[in-house]
Design an enzyme around this catalytic site. Sequence first.
Site, PDB file in Angstrom:
ATOM      1  N   GLU A  17       0.841  -1.202   0.000  1.00 17.25           N
ATOM      2  CA  GLU A  17       0.000   0.000   0.000  1.00 17.25           C
ATOM      3  C   GLU A  17       0.877   1.254   0.000  1.00 17.25           C
ATOM      4  OE1 GLU A  17      -3.056  -0.087  -1.217  1.00 17.25           O
ATOM      5  OE2 GLU A  17      -3.808  -1.307   0.431  1.00 17.25           O
ATOM      6  N   ASP A  59       3.020   2.258  -4.820  1.00 16.16           N
ATOM      7  CA  ASP A  59       3.031   2.438  -6.287  1.00 16.16           C
ATOM      8  C   ASP A  59       3.701   3.741  -6.705  1.00 16.16           C
ATOM      9  OD1 ASP A  59       0.803   3.981  -5.491  1.00 16.16           O
ATOM     10  OD2 ASP A  59      -0.539   3.207  -7.062  1.00 16.16           O
ATOM     11  N   GLY A 106     -16.396   5.251  -3.134  1.00 21.10           N
ATOM     12  CA  GLY A 106     -15.751   5.773  -1.926  1.00 21.10           C
ATOM     13  C   GLY A 106     -15.415   4.700  -0.916  1.00 21.10           C
ATOM     14  N   GLY A 119     -12.931   2.448  -1.418  1.00 20.13           N
ATOM     15  CA  GLY A 119     -11.539   2.015  -1.597  1.00 20.13           C
ATOM     16  C   GLY A 119     -11.390   0.888  -2.603  1.00 20.13           C
ATOM     17  N   SER A 135     -11.768   1.539  -5.854  1.00 28.05           N
ATOM     18  CA  SER A 135     -11.359   2.225  -7.064  1.00 28.05           C
ATOM     19  C   SER A 135     -12.392   2.204  -8.181  1.00 28.05           C
ATOM     20  CB  SER A 135     -10.055   1.626  -7.570  1.00 28.05           C
ATOM     21  OG  SER A 135      -9.128   2.614  -7.546  1.00 28.05           O
ATOM     22  N   SER A 136     -13.573   2.673  -7.838  1.00 30.09           N
ATOM     23  CA  SER A 136     -14.598   2.784  -8.873  1.00 30.09           C
ATOM     24  C   SER A 136     -14.165   3.801  -9.930  1.00 30.09           C
ATOM     25  CB  SER A 136     -15.931   3.197  -8.256  1.00 30.09           C
ATOM     26  OG  SER A 136     -15.780   4.390  -7.525  1.00 30.09           O
ATOM     27  N   SER A 137     -13.360   4.787  -9.531  1.00 26.25           N
ATOM     28  CA  SER A 137     -12.951   5.808 -10.509  1.00 26.25           C
ATOM     29  C   SER A 137     -12.023   5.214 -11.571  1.00 26.25           C
ATOM     30  CB  SER A 137     -12.294   6.996  -9.807  1.00 26.25           C
ATOM     31  OG  SER A 137     -11.226   6.562  -9.017  1.00 26.25           O
ATOM     32  N   ASP A 148      -4.314   1.182  -9.424  1.00 24.74           N
ATOM     33  CA  ASP A 148      -5.748   0.926  -9.580  1.00 24.74           C
ATOM     34  C   ASP A 148      -6.111   0.683 -11.042  1.00 24.74           C
ATOM     35  OD1 ASP A 148      -5.613   1.543  -6.951  1.00 24.74           O
ATOM     36  OD2 ASP A 148      -6.624   3.485  -7.121  1.00 24.74           O
ATOM     37  N   TYR A 154      -3.337  12.403   0.956  1.00 23.94           N
ATOM     38  CA  TYR A 154      -2.652  11.540  -0.018  1.00 23.94           C
ATOM     39  C   TYR A 154      -1.516  12.323  -0.676  1.00 23.94           C
ATOM     40  CZ  TYR A 154      -2.148   8.169  -3.842  1.00 23.94           C
ATOM     41  OH  TYR A 154      -1.654   7.240  -4.727  1.00 23.94           O
TER      42      TYR A 154
HETATM   43  C1  GLA Z   1      -5.155   4.897  -4.001  1.00 25.13           C
HETATM   44  C2  GLA Z   1      -4.372   5.307  -5.239  1.00 25.13           C
HETATM   45  C3  GLA Z   1      -3.374   4.229  -5.641  1.00 25.13           C
HETATM   46  C4  GLA Z   1      -2.507   3.801  -4.460  1.00 25.13           C
HETATM   47  C5  GLA Z   1      -3.368   3.503  -3.232  1.00 25.13           C
HETATM   48  C6  GLA Z   1      -2.546   3.239  -2.002  1.00 25.13           C
HETATM   49  O1  GLA Z   1      -5.970   3.800  -4.282  1.00 25.13           O
HETATM   50  O2  GLA Z   1      -5.242   5.561  -6.304  1.00 25.13           O
HETATM   51  O3  GLA Z   1      -2.582   4.686  -6.708  1.00 25.13           O
HETATM   52  O4  GLA Z   1      -1.530   4.753  -4.179  1.00 25.13           O
HETATM   53  O5  GLA Z   1      -4.257   4.570  -2.941  1.00 25.13           O
HETATM   54  O6  GLA Z   1      -1.816   2.059  -2.148  1.00 25.13           O
END
Ligand code: GLA
Length: 395
Positions: free
Chosen positions: A42, A45, A129, A131, A133-135, A179, A229
């Site tokens: 986590e 990336d 929302g 986590g 990654s729907s986006s 993601d 972030y």
């Molecule tokens: C979000 C970001 C990813 C990654 C994670 C944390 O999902 O979009 O690129 O950095 O947080 O691992």
Amino acid sequence: MLTTETDIAEGIQDKYFLKFGTATRETVRVFRSPGRINLIGEHTDYNNGFVLPASVDKAVYFVIAPREDDQVILYAADLDQTYAFSLDDLSKPEKSWPHYQIGIVEQIQKKGLKIGGFQAAFGGNVPVGAGLSSSAALECCLLFALNEIYGLNLDRFSIVKMSQKSENEYVGVQCGIMDQFASAFGKEESVIRLDCRSLEYEYFPFPMDDYLIVLCDTMVKHSLASSEYNTRRQECEKGTAILQQYDANVLSLRDATPALVEEHQDEMGDVVYRRCKFITEEIQRVQDACDLLVQGNLPDFGKKMYDTHFGLQDEYEVSCPELDFLVAQTLDDDSVLGARMMGGGFGGCTINLVKKEGVDAFEAKMKQAYLEKYQIDLPCYRVKITDGTEEVALA
Ligand code: GLA
């Protein structure tokens, strides 16, 4: 596709025809792009490290057809909202959901590629929302679809990179590449070890005969997520700059070791030191976790997941009380091999590796504990690992 997924895709197709009529029946096509989980790795990336994500059976679907003019008409089927724009005006609307699609059109234009207008209904079952990654799923799905419809000749790597850029440049979130990569490159029953520097990747079979992956959704959608972030990214860059003075080969934290970070603790100051300590350890942890996976040693793999959580909680400081509470509930539960917060943090889901025979009791226990503590009905999702972005054939 699983039956429930087919049902969802068909539901969106029905809504497409209700909205746009049936005149495009001959040219309409359906595409699917899944949400992702991440087993371990986590915040590594954007530090050029390793991640271990997979794409799951919660996906975004686009039902889409080209138009003769240069209009784009987007219908958000789940929200019952429409947004239309022209290909020569990509200004940012106040409403945020079209940003993901307009950003993709912008990337296509920035590459000097040509598309015509299109109309689409989209929706799906990736919780927003949470986590998952729907986006990224939205971005990859639309770009993949336009690539097919307008013959843009983009390979999957380009689709991933352009989707990430769209999020960085149009949406304004400085996310890494995990993601989008997971959504586009996912493979059934496999996790992907991705080297985020070289983009080399390898699939590892993930054994789901005896274990299930369960996500527990805190329902917390923290407003701090994107500002913190971006702050974490800056802190990692600060640490890298300090280490670089001593070793010119350190271009990112990927090139550093926990020992090097330890040596320069005083110069870094407490906060930057803890961030760098976590990242360098986490990059190593992904490698170790993959070895354990190959050996079939899931109990020790699970322990690594806990190590990741405590690092994210205490050193990287991207967790929140609800996530910590959910992880703490699992510590004395023999049916849980590993648990941790997943994704960017400050809310969203925990990911739990649970023995199959214990999963009903696990969910019941977690739901009751969360209700008592936060008066919130805890959604639990049992996820299956599926293929990545693809075209879907519907009857
Ligand atoms: C979000 C970001 C990813 C990654 C994670 C944390 O999902 O979009 O690129 O950095 O947080 O691992």
